[in-house]
Design a protein around this motif. Structure first.
Motif, mmCIF file in Angstrom:
data_model
loop_
_atom_site.group_PDB
_atom_site.id
_atom_site.type_symbol
_atom_site.label_atom_id
_atom_site.label_comp_id
_atom_site.label_asym_id
_atom_site.label_seq_id
_atom_site.Cartn_x
_atom_site.Cartn_y
_atom_site.Cartn_z
ATOM 1 N N ALA A 186 0.796 -1.231 0.000
ATOM 2 C CA ALA A 186 0.000 0.000 0.000
ATOM 3 C C ALA A 186 0.826 1.277 0.000
ATOM 4 O O ALA A 186 0.268 2.364 -0.178
ATOM 5 C CB ALA A 186 -0.938 0.008 1.207
ATOM 6 N N SER A 187 2.133 1.183 0.186
ATOM 7 C CA SER A 187 2.955 2.395 0.140
ATOM 8 C C SER A 187 3.565 2.621 -1.233
ATOM 9 O O SER A 187 4.177 3.659 -1.494
ATOM 10 C CB SER A 187 4.073 2.320 1.180
ATOM 11 O OG SER A 187 4.940 1.223 0.892
ATOM 12 N N GLY A 188 3.420 1.653 -2.135
ATOM 13 C CA GLY A 188 3.964 1.792 -3.481
ATOM 14 C C GLY A 188 3.083 2.640 -4.366
ATOM 15 O O GLY A 188 2.036 3.143 -3.952
ATOM 16 N N GLY A 189 3.482 2.782 -5.627
ATOM 17 C CA GLY A 189 2.727 3.623 -6.545
ATOM 18 C C GLY A 189 1.312 3.128 -6.767
ATOM 19 O O GLY A 189 0.336 3.864 -6.579
ATOM 20 N N VAL A 190 1.158 1.857 -7.157
ATOM 21 C CA VAL A 190 -0.172 1.309 -7.393
ATOM 22 C C VAL A 190 -0.938 1.164 -6.084
ATOM 23 O O VAL A 190 -2.125 1.488 -6.000
ATOM 24 C CB VAL A 190 -0.081 -0.055 -8.119
ATOM 25 C CG1 VAL A 190 -1.458 -0.690 -8.253
ATOM 26 C CG2 VAL A 190 0.542 0.119 -9.490
ATOM 27 N N GLY A 191 -0.260 0.691 -5.030
ATOM 28 C CA GLY A 191 -0.928 0.488 -3.752
ATOM 29 C C GLY A 191 -1.465 1.765 -3.151
ATOM 30 O O GLY A 191 -2.620 1.820 -2.697
ATOM 31 N N VAL A 340 7.495 6.579 -0.323
ATOM 32 C CA VAL A 340 6.041 6.371 -0.398
ATOM 33 C C VAL A 340 5.543 7.199 -1.585
ATOM 34 O O VAL A 340 5.754 8.407 -1.644
ATOM 35 C CB VAL A 340 5.339 6.835 0.897
ATOM 36 C CG1 VAL A 340 3.827 6.709 0.752
ATOM 37 C CG2 VAL A 340 5.823 6.008 2.090
ATOM 38 N N GLY A 341 4.874 6.542 -2.530
ATOM 39 C CA GLY A 341 4.377 7.267 -3.692
ATOM 40 C C GLY A 341 5.271 7.072 -4.901
ATOM 41 O O GLY A 341 5.755 5.971 -5.155
#
Length: 350
Positions: A186-191, A340-341
């Protein structure tokens, strides 16, 4: 002949395959537009394509594909990648071609349905055709979307691939008000995009990420955040969520399935922790689960993102920027997964 600066990926391999050099400015074909690139986001697919992770010969995580030299004939999404290639799936730019959109700031839809939306055939910007790691890119006019908002160029460049992929997953899984949605990575781009977009749809979000990033994920709307080393069954209980949006895969795949309710939906568009997983078919059929793989974006997806941005319903999440010439440093930072992001590259002004 007019030239531009671009990053050319010369083949499967390590960072030495990324060459920053001058190349000819592309000439748009029939029904294409020339777009001057203002900013271009970095995505998992950029690294995956370079190292050949999409090859069926790779069974581990995205970090395990290696930096092997030589071709992998199935190393791209649709077969062999057409190296040498200018990668770059995310493009925010300005239309240079005379006409109705000339001078407009636009986003390019990276997932192009080349035979229309009645076919699942796709052509991806930066994977199947030259992309946005350059000062200019030529793209079909049908894939160019003007945007009127107060986001910066860099912020807009964080949107197309990650948010489009996330919206497509939620769309395919029919996420709606009242659904409880588990989102891994959830901290990645898609997440992180999926968290915001699921909340926008009225869902309750349970997010999974590293403990160090929990506050940042909670700040974008997650109702509950679990550390990625927590046992999902113990934390949530059996049959606790309606939908799972999973871009992680790997050893935790079975645990994700086990927390889905009877009739739940599992949707995936990635497997950063490992592509080959163990599936107990009894978990799937005895619980009437629907397993959804999503690569080709459905027709409403990208237009819906543009509307959400223009209505101020999303927050850009930019973790850092790099000059285009520093692409190696940008990809190394991306691979370190400490952000994050999104990370975004900015080409020099022509």
């Amino acid at each position: 002949m007019a030239t531009m600066h671009a990053v050319v990926t010369t083949g499967v391999g390590g960072y030495d395959r990324l060459e920053y050099r001058e190349v000819p400015v592309p000439t748009p074909g029939a029904d294409e537009l020339l777009v001057r690139v203002l900013a271009a986001g970095v995505n998992n697919t950029d690294l995956n394509t370079r190292v050949g992770w999409y090859s069926s010969s790779v069974s581990g995580s995205t970090e395990d594909a290696g930096e092997a030299d030589g071709p992998r004939t199935d190393g791209g999404w649709g077969g062999a990648t057409p190296f040498p290639l200018i990668q770059g799936t995310d493009c925010c730019g300005v239309v240079e071609t005379p006409g109705e959109l000339a001078g407009r700031r636009v986003l390019v839809r990276p997932c192009m349905r080349t035979r229309g939306f009645g076919s699942l055939d796709t052509q991806w910007l930066g994977s199947d055709r030259d992309g946005a790691f350059a000062q200019y890119v030529a793209v079909p006019a049908s894939e160019v979307f003007p945007v009127d908002c107060d986001w910066t160029d860099v912020e807009l460049a964080s949107l197309p691939c990650a948010y489009g992929t996330a919206e497509n997953l939620l769309h395919r899984a029919a996420v709606g008000p009242g659904d409880r949605v588990l989102i891994t990575g959830a901290s990645g781009g898609v997440g992180s995009a999926a968290v915001q977009l699921a909340v926008r749809r009225g869902a309750t979000v349970v997010a999974v990420c590293s403990a160090a990033k929990a506050d940042a994920v909670r700040a974008i709307g997650a109702d509950r955040v679990l550390a990625r080393d927590e046992d999902l069954g113990e934390a949530l209980g059996a049959r606790a969520v309606d939908v799972a949006v999973d871009t992680v895969g790997g050893p935790g795949f079975g645990d994700v399935l086990r927390v889905l309710r009877r009739g739940g939906r599992y949707a995936t568009s990635g497997a950063i922790a490992g592509a080959v997983v163990q599936l107990d078919l009894r978990t799937a059929y005895l619980n009437d689960l629907t397993l959804i793989g999503a690569t080709a974006w459905d027709e409403p997806v990208f237009g819906e993102l543009i509307r959400a941005v223009e209505a101020h319903e999303l927050r850009p999440l930019v973790a850092g920027t790099f000059p285009l010439a520093d692409i190696v440093a940008a990809q190394q930072a991306f691979a370190a997964k400490k952000h994050v992001g999104k990370l975004v590259l900015v080409p020099p002004t022509p």
